[in-house]
Design an enzyme around this catalytic site. Structure first.
Site, PDB file in Angstrom:
ATOM      1  N   ARG A  80       1.138  -0.883  -1.960  1.00  0.00           N
ATOM      2  CA  ARG A  80       0.428  -2.097  -1.561  1.00  0.00           C
ATOM      3  C   ARG A  80      -1.057  -1.885  -1.298  1.00  0.00           C
ATOM      4  O   ARG A  80      -1.892  -2.658  -1.778  1.00  0.00           O
ATOM      5  CB  ARG A  80       1.044  -2.695  -0.277  1.00  0.00           C
ATOM      6  CG  ARG A  80       2.255  -3.535  -0.509  1.00  0.00           C
ATOM      7  CD  ARG A  80       3.202  -3.392   0.626  1.00  0.00           C
ATOM      8  NE  ARG A  80       3.721  -2.048   0.609  1.00  0.00           N
ATOM      9  CZ  ARG A  80       4.768  -1.666  -0.143  1.00  0.00           C
ATOM     10  NH1 ARG A  80       5.408  -2.540  -0.840  1.00  0.00           N
ATOM     11  NH2 ARG A  80       5.171  -0.405  -0.169  1.00  0.00           N
ATOM     12  N   THR A  81      -1.390  -0.881  -0.525  1.00  0.00           N
ATOM     13  CA  THR A  81      -2.790  -0.738  -0.125  1.00  0.00           C
ATOM     14  C   THR A  81      -3.659  -0.454  -1.347  1.00  0.00           C
ATOM     15  O   THR A  81      -4.666  -1.126  -1.578  1.00  0.00           O
ATOM     16  CB  THR A  81      -2.928   0.384   0.927  1.00  0.00           C
ATOM     17  OG1 THR A  81      -1.964   0.151   1.953  1.00  0.00           O
ATOM     18  CG2 THR A  81      -4.316   0.404   1.528  1.00  0.00           C
ATOM     19  N   LYS A 140      -8.199  22.698  -7.349  1.00  0.00           N
ATOM     20  CA  LYS A 140      -8.882  23.996  -7.543  1.00  0.00           C
ATOM     21  C   LYS A 140      -9.462  24.520  -6.237  1.00  0.00           C
ATOM     22  O   LYS A 140     -10.181  25.515  -6.226  1.00  0.00           O
ATOM     23  CB  LYS A 140     -10.031  23.822  -8.547  1.00  0.00           C
ATOM     24  CG  LYS A 140      -9.619  23.284  -9.893  1.00  0.00           C
ATOM     25  CD  LYS A 140     -10.865  23.010 -10.727  1.00  0.00           C
ATOM     26  CE  LYS A 140     -10.614  21.976 -11.806  1.00  0.00           C
ATOM     27  NZ  LYS A 140     -11.846  21.373 -12.299  1.00  0.00           N
ATOM     28  N   ARG A 157      -7.339   7.038   1.513  1.00  0.00           N
ATOM     29  CA  ARG A 157      -6.132   7.352   2.295  1.00  0.00           C
ATOM     30  C   ARG A 157      -5.939   8.858   2.239  1.00  0.00           C
ATOM     31  O   ARG A 157      -6.016   9.457   1.172  1.00  0.00           O
ATOM     32  CB  ARG A 157      -4.897   6.649   1.732  1.00  0.00           C
ATOM     33  CG  ARG A 157      -3.617   7.127   2.405  1.00  0.00           C
ATOM     34  CD  ARG A 157      -2.405   6.333   2.012  1.00  0.00           C
ATOM     35  NE  ARG A 157      -2.425   4.996   2.587  1.00  0.00           N
ATOM     36  CZ  ARG A 157      -1.414   4.142   2.493  1.00  0.00           C
ATOM     37  NH1 ARG A 157      -0.309   4.494   1.867  1.00  0.00           N
ATOM     38  NH2 ARG A 157      -1.499   2.943   3.025  1.00  0.00           N
ATOM     39  N   HIS A 190      -4.480   2.465  10.502  1.00  0.00           N
ATOM     40  CA  HIS A 190      -4.451   1.791   9.197  1.00  0.00           C
ATOM     41  C   HIS A 190      -5.111   0.422   9.424  1.00  0.00           C
ATOM     42  O   HIS A 190      -4.448  -0.618   9.428  1.00  0.00           O
ATOM     43  CB  HIS A 190      -3.003   1.654   8.747  1.00  0.00           C
ATOM     44  CG  HIS A 190      -2.806   1.272   7.316  1.00  0.00           C
ATOM     45  ND1 HIS A 190      -3.836   0.834   6.497  1.00  0.00           N
ATOM     46  CD2 HIS A 190      -1.690   1.252   6.548  1.00  0.00           C
ATOM     47  CE1 HIS A 190      -3.339   0.567   5.289  1.00  0.00           C
ATOM     48  NE2 HIS A 190      -2.044   0.809   5.291  1.00  0.00           N
TER      49      HIS A 190
END
Ligand code: CP
Length: 302
Positions: free
Chosen positions: A51-52, A80, A101, A129
């Protein structure tokens, strides 16, 4: 709000949060516009999301902007050994705004402090959030007519649930009465409860939700989050602590709604989905309008 990063919900005042909600209402009326033309948004998802990430992408695409980024760090130079610092310093050169995120608590604050462009926290570990909170506030205001003086039950993982932490803090501005339902192992952390106490608001703690449902305006369900448990046996023991069925919401207040940030696992039976009291998929849709409001505000376009 121009150029103002959003890392914690408290980075924006009550008035600024309400301005975003008002603007989101305008975008809901007209979600397709061309105001992000020539703007590039970076979307850096170091942790899974449906969703986000996709609602941010949808929000930008519908406003004529461009999105660059990744949905898992394994395909980037992080693999890396590149640091978060170097990733942010690089991506800031390619974009006007970063959405990130990351599973590490505090990573969003760190990134916002070194980035030359504003940053939106799309979830940092079990911490916060804030964009979910804005869409939760929007959904509550839309279904209840106001954010003031509501009885709100929060159910599930109150300890690790970042959506819970941000939402509790935001609702402390609106004289909320909190009904906190969780297994004893997953109670709301004292650092979050402190915000409720500071405002002298009422809160009640329970381990079962049945007795709470008839008395509240909003039932905010959350998932027990497997990924936050270090002991898999502990997760197995409490994963099915809550399971909302349609017959459990038969005798509720007229304005009663079930919200959930999603994804769900077992905590809401699908037989609730067709009830007029279920609001979680509309809630997810509201994320597009709220994120349109947030992005255009931060870029100084609204
Ligand atoms: N509500 C929420 O954050 O959902 P995703 O994890 O799918 O983005």
């Amino acid at each position: 709000m121009k150029n103002k990063s959003l890392v914690s919900i408290n980075d924006y005042s009550k008035e600024e949060q309400e301005r975003i909600l008002d603007l989101a209402q305008e975008f809901e009326q007209e979600p397709v516009q061309n105001i992000l033309k020539d703007h590039v948004i970076a979307s850096l998802f170091f942790e899974p999301s449906t969703r986000t990430r996709l609602s941010f992408e949808s929000a930008v695409n519908r406003l004529g902007g461009k999105i660059v980024g990744f949905s898992e760090a394994g395909s980037t130079s992080v693999k890396k050994g590149e640091s978060l610092r170097d990733t942010i310093l690089t991506v800031a050169n390619y974009s006007d705004l970063i959405v990130m995120r990351n599973p590490v608590e505090g990573s969003a604050r760190f990134a916002s402090e070194i980035s030359s462009v504003p940053l939106i926290n799309a979830g940092d570990g079990a911490n916060q959030h804030p964009t979910q909170t804005l869409l939760d506030l929007y959904s509550i205001r839309k279904t209840q007519g106001s954010l003031d003086n509501l009885h709100i039950a929060m159910v599930g993982d109150l300890k690790y649930g970042r959506t819970i932490h941000s939402l509790v803090i935001a609702l402390c501005n609106f004289n909320t009465t909190f009904h906190l339902v969780s297994p004893v192992e997953l109670k709301l952390p004292s650092s979050v409860k402190m915000h409720i106490k500071e405002k002298n608001l009422a809160y009640h703690q329970y381990t079962e939700m049945d007795e709470v449902i008839p008395h509240v305006d909003v039932l905010y369900m959350t998932r027990i989050q497997r990924e936050r448990f270090s002991d898999p046996l502990e997760y197995e023991r409490i994963k099915n602590a809550y399971n909302l069925h349609r017959d459990m919401i038969r005798h509720t207040k007229e304005n009663f709604k079930v919200l959930h940030p999603l994804p769900r696992v077992n905590e809401i039976n699908i037989n609730v989905d067709n009830s007029p009291k279920a609001y979680y998929f509309e809630q997810a849709l509201n994320g597009v309008f709220v994120r349109q409001a947030l992005i255009t505000s931060i870029l100084g376009l609204k």
